[in-house]
Design an enzyme around this catalytic site. Structure first.
Site, mmCIF file in Angstrom:
data_model
loop_
_atom_site.group_PDB
_atom_site.id
_atom_site.type_symbol
_atom_site.label_atom_id
_atom_site.label_comp_id
_atom_site.label_asym_id
_atom_site.label_seq_id
_atom_site.Cartn_x
_atom_site.Cartn_y
_atom_site.Cartn_z
ATOM 1 N N ASP A 460 -17.259 -12.188 2.566
ATOM 2 C CA ASP A 460 -18.276 -11.748 2.720
ATOM 3 C C ASP A 460 -19.101 -11.404 1.437
ATOM 4 O O ASP A 460 -18.846 -11.911 0.381
ATOM 5 C CB ASP A 460 -17.524 -9.939 2.497
ATOM 6 C CG ASP A 460 -16.803 -10.157 1.300
ATOM 7 O OD1 ASP A 460 -15.592 -10.501 0.723
ATOM 8 O OD2 ASP A 460 -17.211 -8.857 0.798
ATOM 9 N N GLU A 664 -18.238 -16.430 -10.857
ATOM 10 C CA GLU A 664 -17.270 -16.549 -9.762
ATOM 11 C C GLU A 664 -17.024 -17.127 -8.644
ATOM 12 O O GLU A 664 -16.511 -17.445 -7.760
ATOM 13 C CB GLU A 664 -17.737 -15.203 -9.125
ATOM 14 C CG GLU A 664 -17.031 -14.866 -7.323
ATOM 15 C CD GLU A 664 -17.593 -13.793 -6.804
ATOM 16 O OE1 GLU A 664 -16.794 -12.886 -6.438
ATOM 17 O OE2 GLU A 664 -19.353 -13.473 -6.951
#
Length: 751
Positions: A460, A664
């Site tokens: 996502d 990330e």
């Protein structure tokens, strides 16, 4: 006094401590910054505090450390193991004032400070000084001082070599000694107040809340006692309603969202038996939940660092979730009850078993994990709505009603507002009516069906999945299910004599009558899935696997790095693997490794069509790790090494240049600052003061895992921050005046 009398003490008690006797300069911070050791070094047996000593003897030297000094005032003792004596708070203030020009409490290559500092030496009690130079060394000093502040230290000694440490060694050490520890969580009395309070709780009275399955009465009793003993916490302990995670049940729980119980074990504390939560690792410091595929990726790094017990606990928590909630959840929050994540349980169980097979309970562990995976396979991935009976393939297609509650409704203003305007309702009134079911809108139902599927996929968000995710039999999911089928067959055949009994907790309609499983059924399922994927997903001309739209009944053309998951799962034939490497790989390989999808597939980006974080130009650790594993499995060692080197170089270069940052995701097309990502959700791990304390879970793991199989000369080149192009040029083999390119061309011509 005689000469003998004057020298009656042993020489060892009088001479200066040698470097051999000094403390390990790369020890973990909780043991390295030892005030007792420092006091002995400075004061001997004198009963004075270090702070008093430094006020009298060293503060003036430290405060003037930034002033120009005469050459003679510098200590000539310049070995790498030289020890420095530093006043922590004042030095941090001065460092930031001089070096941190953009006021973000970091020292990076973008700051235009002098990049040097003189600090006192321990051997001279701070009277003489040593000079530190360069962005990497100066930023390491800031990081070490910030960590010392975390421990409450006022004055420290630090080895110069710790500040000059090889960056590959430094990042590896920090992951091993600090990052994993700071990402560790468990769910019990010690953490329930923080974990049970949900920052995404938009209700009028947010409070810690936990839901307990009816099959866990001991946990309900435990948390009820915690709530009674600590009334100020306002802990709300509730039974999870029975009946399964229906869309209606999950929607109704949104009125009082809470965390879902995880596995616990019994322990004896002060002579009394109590419960203690099975620990797990979270993706980043702001999280307190057990996440699905993040946990698998992190477990790979944990295993490389020998943290077998933690990896086992993560697997135990996964099995608990399947047993009591029916699936490995996106995360253990009430609003995730209907949503899973990419399945990796069998591979994780086998990897752990290889480490513990000599232990007496190893087979019990493998049995429990395999039974859980079988239940998940039947009830989640090969049952409707996720199973497509026409193609025989599986989809990410979770059920649900209303607006996904973990995302603030205002996130969807641009989607919902036109529908609210048609009914002349405010945005808030429309959302309330739609969530309650009093307002029906099929177009919005379709939108949120796909939105939930994107989130279940773990990708996502991406234009690959937007508006169509729930209809796609994706290459990634079906590769993972093929791996499930192969692994389960292998486990049953090799470890359980081709007969795995299913305990009542993990039985399903598919095996309740016989209550056991055999390998031949799973072998056949794997062959069938491969045949179906070859039929619906394989493109011979492109040399790649693509997703299959089960509604339009056609293969998509979005080029995604998930095509390499087929190699990781062992699904691709040798010929198909060759096509993936020769035709597919060049489309995805960038400066920093693999990009998630190609620029061509992503399409044009503009104000009305912004970047999505799982599209070009961004790269993610899971895509790298699975591709490396797949390439190695098929013998493409050079390609695996090259991609690994590129990714690790990018990570370590940002680590060196930007104050130890580990984030990330990365923009794998940017050479200077790949951690600066311009996409929704920003970039977790980049916002810190002074020092990063946990990195980011799966990037930590990718770094550890990648170093495992890189040859030593590549690791050494990474330690000197050598770009791939230079490394490739300097290590190329040349024969008789023909460079390797000429040899390669000649080989291809003869072929």
């Amino acid at each position: 006094m005689s000469l003998l009398g004057r020298t009656s003490r042993s020489p060892a008690s009088r001479r200066r401590t040698s470097s051999v006797e000094k403390r390990d300069p790369f020890a973990a911070i909780d043991t390295y910054y030892d005030e007792v050791d420092l006091q002995k070094r400075l004061l001997g047996n004198k009963q004075r505090s270090i702070s008093t000593y430094t006020k009298q003897a060293t503060v003036s030297a430290l405060e003037s450390a930034f002033q120009p000094r005469r050459r003679g005032s510098h200590d000539e003792y310049t070995q790498a193991d030289q020890e420095l004596l530093i006043n922590v708070d004042q030095t941090v203030i001065d460092l930031l004032e001089r070096e941190d020009k953009d006021n973000n409490c970091q020292i990076t290559i973008e700051d235009n400070g002098p990049k040097n500092i003189s600090v006192g030496t321990l051997a001279s009690a701070g009277y003489r000084s040593a000079e530190l130079r360069g962005n990497y060394v100066i930023s390491n000093l800031l990081q070490e001082l910030t960590l010392a502040q975390d421990l409450g230290k006022k004055v420290i000694k630090i080895h110069k070599s710790r500040l000059h440490e090889n960056p590959v060694d430094r990042l590896s050490r920090r992951i091993r000694d600090e990052f994993w520890k700071n990402l560790e969580r468990s769910l019990d009395a010690n953490s329930i107040q923080k974990a049970g309070t949900d920052p995404k709780d938009w209700t009028a009275d947010p409070r810690p809340r936990i839901y307990i399955p009816h099959s866990c009465p001991e946990q309900h009793e435990y948390y009820t006692r915690v709530a009674k003993d600590r009334p100020e916490m306002r802990l709300d302990v509730r039974w999870l309603p029975e009946g399964g995670a229906t869309p209606e049940l999950v929607r109704d729980l949104n009125e009082a969202p809470g965390i879902l119980a995880l596995a616990m074990r019994k322990e004896v504390v002060d002579g009394e038996e109590t419960l203690r939560g099975e620990p797990f690792i979270v993706p980043g410091g702001r999280f307190n939940e057990l996440y699905g595929w993040d946990s698998y990726m992190m477990a790979i790094g944990l295993l490389e660092h020998g943290r077998i017990a933690m990896a086992k606990s993560i697997t135990t928590n996964f099995a608990f979730c399947i047993q009591h909630y029916g699936k490995i959840l996106n995360a253990n929050r009430s609003y995730y009850l209907s949503r899973s994540q990419p399945p990796f349980l069998t591979d994780l169980a086998l990897k752990i078993y290889d480490h513990i097979k000599h232990e007496p309970d190893a087979l019990d562990f493998l049995r429990s994990a395999t039974q859980a995976a079988i239940k998940e396979y039947y009830n989640v991935w090969t049952s409707e709505p996720r199973y497509d009976p026409v193609s025989g393939l599986s989809r990410y297609r979770p059920s649900g009603l209303g607006v996904p509650p973990e995302t603030e409704a205002s996130h969807f203003v641009h989607v919902i507002q036109p529908y609210a305007a048609k009914l002349d309702l405010s945005f808030e009134d429309y959302v309330n009516g739609y969530n309650a079911g009093t307002i029906e809108e099929l177009e919005l139902d379709e939108y949120f069906l796909h939105d939930r599927a994107v989130r279940e996929s773990g990708h996502d968000t991406s234009y690959r999945l937007e508006g169509v995710a729930a209809n796609l039999a994706t290459c990634d999911l079906n590769s993972l299910l093929y791996k499930y089928e192969v692994d389960i067959a292998k486990i049953i055949r090799l470890y359980f004599k081709d007969h795995l009994s299913m305990s009542a907790d993990f039985q399903t309609e598919a095996n309740r009558i016989d209550s056991f499983e055999t390998s031949s059924v799973w072998d056949r399922r794997a062959r069938m899935r491969k045949a179906r994927m070859d039929k619906y997903m394989w493109d011979e001309a492109a040399g790649m696997y693509f997703d299959y739209d089960t509604v339009k009944k056609q293969r998509t053309d979005y080029e995604s790095a998930t095509t390499f998951w087929t190699m990781w799962a062992g699904l691709a034939s040798p010929k198909q693997a060759a096509g993936l490497v020769l035709k597919g790989l060049p489309k995805f390989e960038e400066f920093g490794g693999l990009v998630s999808g190609t620029e061509k597939s992503r399409g044009e980006i503009h104000i009305a069509r912004p970047n999505r974080q799982w599209d070009y130009p961004f790269g993610w650790a899971p895509q790298q790790m699975l591709a490396w594993g797949g390439l190695l499995k098929y013998g493409y060692t050079e390609e695996a090494h090259r991609l690994t080197y590129k990714w690790l170089y990018m990570v370590i270069k940002a680590f060196v240049d930007f104050n130890g940052v580990v984030v990330e995701k990365y923009d794998v097309t940017r050479e200077l600052d790949p951690h600066k990502v311009e996409a929704e959700y920003g970039n977790q791990g980049s916002d810190f003061k002074g020092v990063p304390r946990e990195g980011f879970g799966w990037v930590n793991a990718s770094f550890v895992y990648g170093l495992k199989f890189l040859p030593m000369h590549m690791k050494r080149a990474l330690g000197t921050i050598t770009p791939w192009k230079i490394f490739e040029e300097k290590t190329a083999i040349k024969l008789d005046g023909f460079d390797d390119l000429t040899i390669q061309e000649a080989s291809e011509e003869s072929e």
